[in-house]
Design a protein around this motif. Sequence first.
Motif, PDB file in Angstrom:
ATOM      1  N   PRO A   1       0.598  -8.037  -5.371  1.00  0.00           N
ATOM      2  CA  PRO A   1       1.944  -7.367  -6.040  1.00  0.00           C
ATOM      3  C   PRO A   1       1.883  -5.761  -6.810  1.00  0.00           C
ATOM      4  CG  PRO A   1       0.883  -9.476  -6.773  1.00  0.00           C
ATOM      5  CD  PRO A   1       0.079  -9.698  -5.233  1.00  0.00           C
ATOM      6  N   ASN A   2       1.459  -5.344  -6.581  1.00  0.00           N
ATOM      7  CA  ASN A   2       1.111  -4.149  -6.725  1.00  0.00           C
ATOM      8  C   ASN A   2       1.739  -3.541  -5.740  1.00  0.00           C
ATOM      9  OD1 ASN A   2      -0.720  -4.400  -9.043  1.00  0.00           O
ATOM     10  ND2 ASN A   2      -2.508  -3.699  -8.063  1.00  0.00           N
ATOM     11  N   THR A   3       1.332  -3.867  -4.529  1.00  0.00           N
ATOM     12  CA  THR A   3       2.071  -3.115  -3.514  1.00  0.00           C
ATOM     13  C   THR A   3       3.832  -3.331  -3.129  1.00  0.00           C
ATOM     14  OG1 THR A   3       0.440  -3.513  -1.855  1.00  0.00           O
ATOM     15  CG2 THR A   3       2.550  -3.620  -1.294  1.00  0.00           C
ATOM     16  N   ILE A   4       3.914  -4.918  -3.733  1.00  0.00           N
ATOM     17  CA  ILE A   4       5.955  -5.118  -4.092  1.00  0.00           C
ATOM     18  C   ILE A   4       6.734  -4.466  -5.475  1.00  0.00           C
ATOM     19  CG2 ILE A   4       7.453  -6.888  -4.661  1.00  0.00           C
ATOM     20  CD1 ILE A   4       4.920  -8.713  -3.323  1.00  0.00           C
ATOM     21  N   SER A   5       4.990  -3.974  -6.204  1.00  0.00           N
ATOM     22  CA  SER A   5       5.333  -3.400  -7.272  1.00  0.00           C
ATOM     23  C   SER A   5       6.005  -1.668  -6.625  1.00  0.00           C
ATOM     24  CB  SER A   5       4.467  -3.728  -8.677  1.00  0.00           C
ATOM     25  OG  SER A   5       4.948  -2.706  -9.403  1.00  0.00           O
ATOM     26  N   THR A   6       4.803  -1.057  -6.149  1.00  0.00           N
ATOM     27  CA  THR A   6       5.506   0.297  -5.692  1.00  0.00           C
ATOM     28  C   THR A   6       6.491   0.340  -4.866  1.00  0.00           C
ATOM     29  OG1 THR A   6       3.191   0.564  -5.331  1.00  0.00           O
ATOM     30  CG2 THR A   6       4.066   2.063  -4.107  1.00  0.00           C
ATOM     31  N   PHE A   7       6.471  -0.623  -4.340  1.00  0.00           N
ATOM     32  CA  PHE A   7       8.387  -0.524  -2.810  1.00  0.00           C
ATOM     33  C   PHE A   7       9.409  -0.383  -3.994  1.00  0.00           C
ATOM     34  CE2 PHE A   7       5.619  -2.446   0.789  1.00  0.00           C
ATOM     35  CZ  PHE A   7       4.990  -1.300   1.083  1.00  0.00           C
ATOM     36  N   LEU A   8       9.081  -1.130  -5.025  1.00  0.00           N
ATOM     37  CA  LEU A   8      10.014  -1.177  -5.690  1.00  0.00           C
ATOM     38  C   LEU A   8      10.321  -0.070  -6.409  1.00  0.00           C
ATOM     39  CD1 LEU A   8       9.624  -5.244  -7.621  1.00  0.00           C
ATOM     40  CD2 LEU A   8      11.779  -4.435  -6.379  1.00  0.00           C
ATOM     41  N   LYS A   9       9.817   0.610  -7.579  1.00  0.00           N
ATOM     42  CA  LYS A   9       9.423   1.666  -8.036  1.00  0.00           C
ATOM     43  C   LYS A   9      10.234   2.600  -6.690  1.00  0.00           C
ATOM     44  CE  LYS A   9       6.688   5.808  -9.945  1.00  0.00           C
ATOM     45  NZ  LYS A   9       5.317   6.150  -9.405  1.00  0.00           N
ATOM     46  N   ILE A  10       9.720   2.686  -5.545  1.00  0.00           N
ATOM     47  CA  ILE A  10      10.029   3.810  -4.980  1.00  0.00           C
ATOM     48  C   ILE A  10      11.458   3.305  -4.601  1.00  0.00           C
ATOM     49  CG2 ILE A  10       9.934   4.180  -1.767  1.00  0.00           C
ATOM     50  CD1 ILE A  10       7.196   3.684  -2.243  1.00  0.00           C
ATOM     51  N   LEU A  11      12.213   2.182  -4.158  1.00  0.00           N
ATOM     52  CA  LEU A  11      13.369   1.525  -4.264  1.00  0.00           C
ATOM     53  C   LEU A  11      14.608   1.931  -5.606  1.00  0.00           C
ATOM     54  CD1 LEU A  11      13.185  -1.599  -2.416  1.00  0.00           C
ATOM     55  CD2 LEU A  11      13.972   0.089  -1.302  1.00  0.00           C
ATOM     56  N   LEU A  12      13.888   2.236  -6.608  1.00  0.00           N
ATOM     57  CA  LEU A  12      14.453   2.394  -8.072  1.00  0.00           C
ATOM     58  C   LEU A  12      14.945   3.933  -7.454  1.00  0.00           C
ATOM     59  CD1 LEU A  12      12.549   0.398 -10.437  1.00  0.00           C
ATOM     60  CD2 LEU A  12      14.874   0.506 -10.481  1.00  0.00           C
ATOM     61  N   GLU A  13      13.720   4.563  -7.493  1.00  0.00           N
ATOM     62  CA  GLU A  13      14.246   6.116  -7.337  1.00  0.00           C
ATOM     63  C   GLU A  13      14.848   6.227  -5.899  1.00  0.00           C
ATOM     64  OE1 GLU A  13      10.424   7.688  -6.005  1.00  0.00           O
ATOM     65  OE2 GLU A  13       9.134   7.776  -8.268  1.00  0.00           O
ATOM     66  N   LYS A  14      15.080   5.702  -5.134  1.00  0.00           N
ATOM     67  CA  LYS A  14      16.365   5.986  -3.501  1.00  0.00           C
ATOM     68  C   LYS A  14      17.547   5.309  -4.384  1.00  0.00           C
ATOM     69  CE  LYS A  14      12.925   6.224   0.297  1.00  0.00           C
ATOM     70  NZ  LYS A  14      12.528   5.805   1.632  1.00  0.00           N
ATOM     71  N   GLU A  15      17.565   4.672  -5.035  1.00  0.00           N
ATOM     72  CA  GLU A  15      18.614   3.894  -5.625  1.00  0.00           C
ATOM     73  C   GLU A  15      19.297   2.552  -5.083  1.00  0.00           C
ATOM     74  OE1 GLU A  15      21.697   6.586  -6.724  1.00  0.00           O
ATOM     75  OE2 GLU A  15      19.975   8.048  -8.577  1.00  0.00           O
ATOM     76  N   PHE A  16      18.313   2.373  -4.266  1.00  0.00           N
ATOM     77  CA  PHE A  16      18.734   0.615  -3.369  1.00  0.00           C
ATOM     78  C   PHE A  16      18.706  -0.168  -4.200  1.00  0.00           C
ATOM     79  CE2 PHE A  16      17.699   3.109   0.030  1.00  0.00           C
ATOM     80  CZ  PHE A  16      18.109   2.265   1.015  1.00  0.00           C
ATOM     81  N   VAL A  17      18.280   0.414  -5.788  1.00  0.00           N
ATOM     82  CA  VAL A  17      17.809  -0.738  -6.358  1.00  0.00           C
ATOM     83  C   VAL A  17      17.853  -1.126  -7.565  1.00  0.00           C
ATOM     84  CG1 VAL A  17      15.807  -2.719  -7.209  1.00  0.00           C
ATOM     85  CG2 VAL A  17      16.023  -2.635  -5.124  1.00  0.00           C
ATOM     86  N   SER A  18      18.275  -1.163  -8.768  1.00  0.00           N
ATOM     87  CA  SER A  18      18.454  -0.813 -10.010  1.00  0.00           C
ATOM     88  C   SER A  18      17.656  -2.180 -10.814  1.00  0.00           C
ATOM     89  CB  SER A  18      19.932  -0.708 -10.907  1.00  0.00           C
ATOM     90  OG  SER A  18      20.200  -1.750 -10.690  1.00  0.00           O
ATOM     91  N   SER A  19      17.922  -1.788 -11.967  1.00  0.00           N
ATOM     92  CA  SER A  19      16.947  -2.636 -13.148  1.00  0.00           C
ATOM     93  C   SER A  19      16.951  -3.036 -14.533  1.00  0.00           C
ATOM     94  CB  SER A  19      15.085  -2.273 -12.736  1.00  0.00           C
ATOM     95  OG  SER A  19      14.711  -1.006 -13.632  1.00  0.00           O
ATOM     96  N   THR A  20      16.635  -4.014 -15.029  1.00  0.00           N
ATOM     97  CA  THR A  20      16.970  -4.396 -16.408  1.00  0.00           C
ATOM     98  C   THR A  20      16.120  -4.836 -17.113  1.00  0.00           C
ATOM     99  OG1 THR A  20      18.335  -5.909 -15.943  1.00  0.00           O
ATOM    100  CG2 THR A  20      19.884  -4.364 -16.061  1.00  0.00           C
ATOM    101  N   ARG A  21      15.338  -4.465 -18.381  1.00  0.00           N
ATOM    102  CA  ARG A  21      14.906  -5.036 -19.000  1.00  0.00           C
ATOM    103  C   ARG A  21      15.159  -6.013 -19.961  1.00  0.00           C
ATOM    104  NH1 ARG A  21       9.300  -2.050 -20.857  1.00  0.00           N
ATOM    105  NH2 ARG A  21       8.454  -3.179 -21.723  1.00  0.00           N
ATOM    106  N   GLU A  22      14.299  -7.203 -19.869  1.00  0.00           N
ATOM    107  CA  GLU A  22      14.901  -8.248 -20.828  1.00  0.00           C
ATOM    108  C   GLU A  22      13.497  -8.723 -21.503  1.00  0.00           C
ATOM    109  OE1 GLU A  22      16.838 -11.390 -17.638  1.00  0.00           O
ATOM    110  OE2 GLU A  22      18.410  -9.852 -17.646  1.00  0.00           O
ATOM    111  N   GLY A  23      13.611  -8.233 -22.536  1.00  0.00           N
ATOM    112  CA  GLY A  23      11.723  -9.098 -23.168  1.00  0.00           C
ATOM    113  C   GLY A  23      10.774  -7.863 -22.391  1.00  0.00           C
ATOM    114  N   ARG A  24       9.791  -8.631 -21.918  1.00  0.00           N
ATOM    115  CA  ARG A  24       8.386  -7.781 -21.321  1.00  0.00           C
ATOM    116  C   ARG A  24       8.918  -7.680 -19.770  1.00  0.00           C
ATOM    117  NH1 ARG A  24       3.777 -10.366 -23.690  1.00  0.00           N
ATOM    118  NH2 ARG A  24       2.935  -9.672 -21.672  1.00  0.00           N
ATOM    119  N   VAL A  25      10.218  -8.136 -19.499  1.00  0.00           N
ATOM    120  CA  VAL A  25       9.877  -7.861 -17.957  1.00  0.00           C
ATOM    121  C   VAL A  25      11.022  -7.477 -17.782  1.00  0.00           C
ATOM    122  CG1 VAL A  25       8.732 -10.491 -17.544  1.00  0.00           C
ATOM    123  CG2 VAL A  25      11.290 -10.562 -17.921  1.00  0.00           C
TER     124      VAL A  25
END
Length: 170
Positions: free
Chosen positions: A39-63
């Motif tokens: 899961p940490n690897t996936i989390s790192t990839f998500l962070k990179i994809l957020l920086e590259k603007e391939f993915v966006s995120s929205t906070r829903e409570g604690r997740v």
Amino acid sequence: MKISELTAGEEQLMNVLWKLNSAYMREIIESYPEPKPHPNTISTFLKILLEKEFVSSTREGRVFRYSVAVPFEEYRKFKLQNFLAHYCENSAKNLLKMMFKEKLIAPVDFQDFFEVKTTLHSTHKKEENESDISDFIAEITAPKAKKTDKEGKKKNKAEKKKSKKKKKDN
């Protein structure tokens, strides 16, 4: 937005996200093919994809909910343009030649793209410097030759003479 190249791991994660369109980390991990990365690897990839603007995120409570920002079709187009630039001299014609030479496509594969439907039969082996694909495309896109009225009348006369001769012989 400028699309950039993805690493193999990032692209694998994006393939999961393109199928889901929007998901929580738990859903992403569940959808990942085996062997699942940590899961940490996936989390790192998500962070990179957020920086590259391939993915966006929205906070829903604690997740966080992750959503696709670059559709698959746009990324596929980007990859194809890069491939053409690096391996085919920016020429779709060169791509088709290569695919034809490597037997990845056949003339029959083009039937759905052209109004004129034709079957090609090779009568001789082509020289290496001849362009098979260029000849093929020229042949299937060339308009069919139309007979003039004179040619049609001459053909009809010749056919009538043949049929009269056959009747005489019988």
